[in-house]
Scaffold this motif. Structure first.
Motif, mmCIF file in Angstrom:
data_model
loop_
_atom_site.group_PDB
_atom_site.id
_atom_site.type_symbol
_atom_site.label_atom_id
_atom_site.label_comp_id
_atom_site.label_asym_id
_atom_site.label_seq_id
_atom_site.Cartn_x
_atom_site.Cartn_y
_atom_site.Cartn_z
ATOM 1 N N PRO A 271 0.797 -1.234 0.000
ATOM 2 C CA PRO A 271 0.000 0.000 0.000
ATOM 3 C C PRO A 271 0.830 1.285 0.000
ATOM 4 N N ALA A 272 1.840 1.379 0.853
ATOM 5 C CA ALA A 272 2.601 2.631 0.950
ATOM 6 C C ALA A 272 3.254 2.982 -0.377
ATOM 7 N N ILE A 273 3.776 1.956 -1.073
ATOM 8 C CA ILE A 273 4.472 2.205 -2.342
ATOM 9 C C ILE A 273 3.468 2.438 -3.469
ATOM 10 N N SER A 274 2.435 1.602 -3.530
ATOM 11 C CA SER A 274 1.435 1.761 -4.590
ATOM 12 C C SER A 274 0.713 3.102 -4.483
ATOM 13 N N ASP A 275 0.384 3.507 -3.264
ATOM 14 C CA ASP A 275 -0.305 4.796 -3.079
ATOM 15 C C ASP A 275 0.597 5.944 -3.514
ATOM 16 N N PHE A 276 1.876 5.866 -3.167
ATOM 17 C CA PHE A 276 2.827 6.904 -3.593
ATOM 18 C C PHE A 276 2.897 6.985 -5.114
ATOM 19 N N ILE A 277 2.986 5.816 -5.769
ATOM 20 C CA ILE A 277 3.078 5.795 -7.232
ATOM 21 C C ILE A 277 1.840 6.423 -7.864
ATOM 22 N N GLU A 278 0.657 6.069 -7.336
ATOM 23 C CA GLU A 278 -0.591 6.612 -7.897
ATOM 24 C C GLU A 278 -0.669 8.131 -7.720
ATOM 25 N N ARG A 279 -0.294 8.609 -6.542
ATOM 26 C CA ARG A 279 -0.329 10.063 -6.300
ATOM 27 C C ARG A 279 0.680 10.790 -7.191
ATOM 28 N N GLU A 280 1.863 10.229 -7.284
ATOM 29 C CA GLU A 280 2.921 10.883 -8.055
ATOM 30 C C GLU A 280 2.558 10.942 -9.536
ATOM 31 N N MET A 281 2.027 9.842 -10.065
ATOM 32 C CA MET A 281 1.676 9.818 -11.482
ATOM 33 C C MET A 281 0.505 10.745 -11.770
ATOM 34 N N ALA A 282 -0.468 10.802 -10.883
ATOM 35 C CA ALA A 282 -1.609 11.708 -11.086
ATOM 36 C C ALA A 282 -1.136 13.156 -11.124
ATOM 37 N N SER A 283 -0.214 13.495 -10.246
ATOM 38 C CA SER A 283 0.327 14.848 -10.219
ATOM 39 C C SER A 283 1.133 15.146 -11.481
ATOM 40 N N LEU A 284 1.954 14.211 -11.919
ATOM 41 C CA LEU A 284 2.790 14.412 -13.108
ATOM 42 C C LEU A 284 1.941 14.590 -14.360
ATOM 43 N N GLU A 285 0.910 13.764 -14.500
ATOM 44 C CA GLU A 285 0.093 13.814 -15.707
ATOM 45 C C GLU A 285 -0.701 15.125 -15.815
ATOM 46 N N GLN A 286 -0.918 15.792 -14.694
ATOM 47 C CA GLN A 286 -1.632 17.068 -14.716
ATOM 48 C C GLN A 286 -0.706 18.251 -14.990
ATOM 49 N N THR A 287 0.554 18.113 -14.604
ATOM 50 C CA THR A 287 1.449 19.268 -14.656
ATOM 51 C C THR A 287 2.452 19.233 -15.798
#
Length: 270
Positions: free
Chosen positions: A226-242
């Protein structure tokens, strides 16, 4: 009692790698200018059965380049995996073209501390040129595409390929490294973690995964972390927007042309 197979030591494998490189030079009529480790051993967390991923840059005699069919000639040398040694190399022209584009794997090779061979001055001169040719934008997009491809292929759903976490974490942390203005991305994973992961929960999860890898645990399909998967999902969502800016044009090639010609002269005429 079944006969036990002796496991070669690292020193024995390095001697074997040197011999393989010498045989390759003879059979291909090339000179290997730089050969380094590029896989989990260079990242800093090999398991007991990790392969040796040897990557190298080579140069052929001048007449090979003075050919009307040069562009159709193969500029990569590869050898099938043998005795845990995976061997793959680039011709100097290919390497210099990629250096001009700030190719991250090549920049990592130049900074790698596990060097199997370094001859003549090519690698030294490329390191000196690195500040002029390093492009944070080009490197950023390379790592972004790497992360996207590995997420699509291996980390969707509740059951994931746990080993592939490294193939997403490395590029995501590399992008953080670039965003912090720390320069070309290092090959060692622990340097990325120390510089870019302040969250203690994520840090512990990554450290545990690295420890499992070093211990030789089977990191195949299993429940998501969970800790790693959640980080990956948050990071990718942020990158794809910016992310919007594309890399700028590569610098002029003349310095690399001079380096190419100088290397041919240094290797074959002196």
């Amino acid at each position: 009692r079944p006969e036990q197979t002796e496991i070669p030591t690292d020193d024995e494998v390095v001697v074997c790698i040197q011999r393989v490189l010498e045989e390759l030079e003879r059979s291909e009529s090339v000179v290997v200018l730089l050969a380094v480790e590029s896989g989990s051993r260079a990242w800093g967390f090999p398991s007991t059965d990790s392969d040796y991923d040897v990557r190298f840059i080579y140069v052929r005699p001048p007449e090979w380049y003075l050919s009307i069919d040069l562009e159709s000639r193969r500029d990569v040398i590869e050898r099938p995996l043998q005795a845990s040694i995976d061997l793959s190399g680039w011709d100097i022209r290919k390497a210099l073209k990629l250096f001009r584009k700030s190719n991250p794997p090549l920049l990592e090779w130049l900074q790698c501390s596990i060097v199997y061979r370094e001859r003549f001055s090519l690698a030294i001169r490329l390191r000196r040129l690195l500040p002029a040719f390093y492009s944070p934008k080009a490197s950023f997009f390379h790592y972004l595409h790497m992360a996207q491809g590995n997420i699509r292929g291996y980390l969707r759903g509740d059951i994931v390929w746990r080993k592939k976490y490294f193939y997403v974490l490395r590029p995501l942390l590399a992008m953080r490294w670039i965003d912090q203005g720390l320069g070309p991305v290092p090959i060692e994973f622990h340097k990325l973690v120390e510089a870019t992961v302040p969250d203690p929960t994520l840090r512990r999860a990554i450290d545990d995964l690295v420890s499992d890898k070093r211990a030789g645990a089977e990191l195949d399909r299993g429940p998501r972390i969970p800790a790693i998967s959640d980080f990956i999902e948050r990071e990718m969502a942020s990158l794809e927007q910016t992310v919007s800016d594309r890399p700028t044009a590569a610098p002029p090639a003349e310095a690399l042309n001079d380096l190419f010609r100088g290397t041919l002269d240094e290797v074959w005429h002196k």
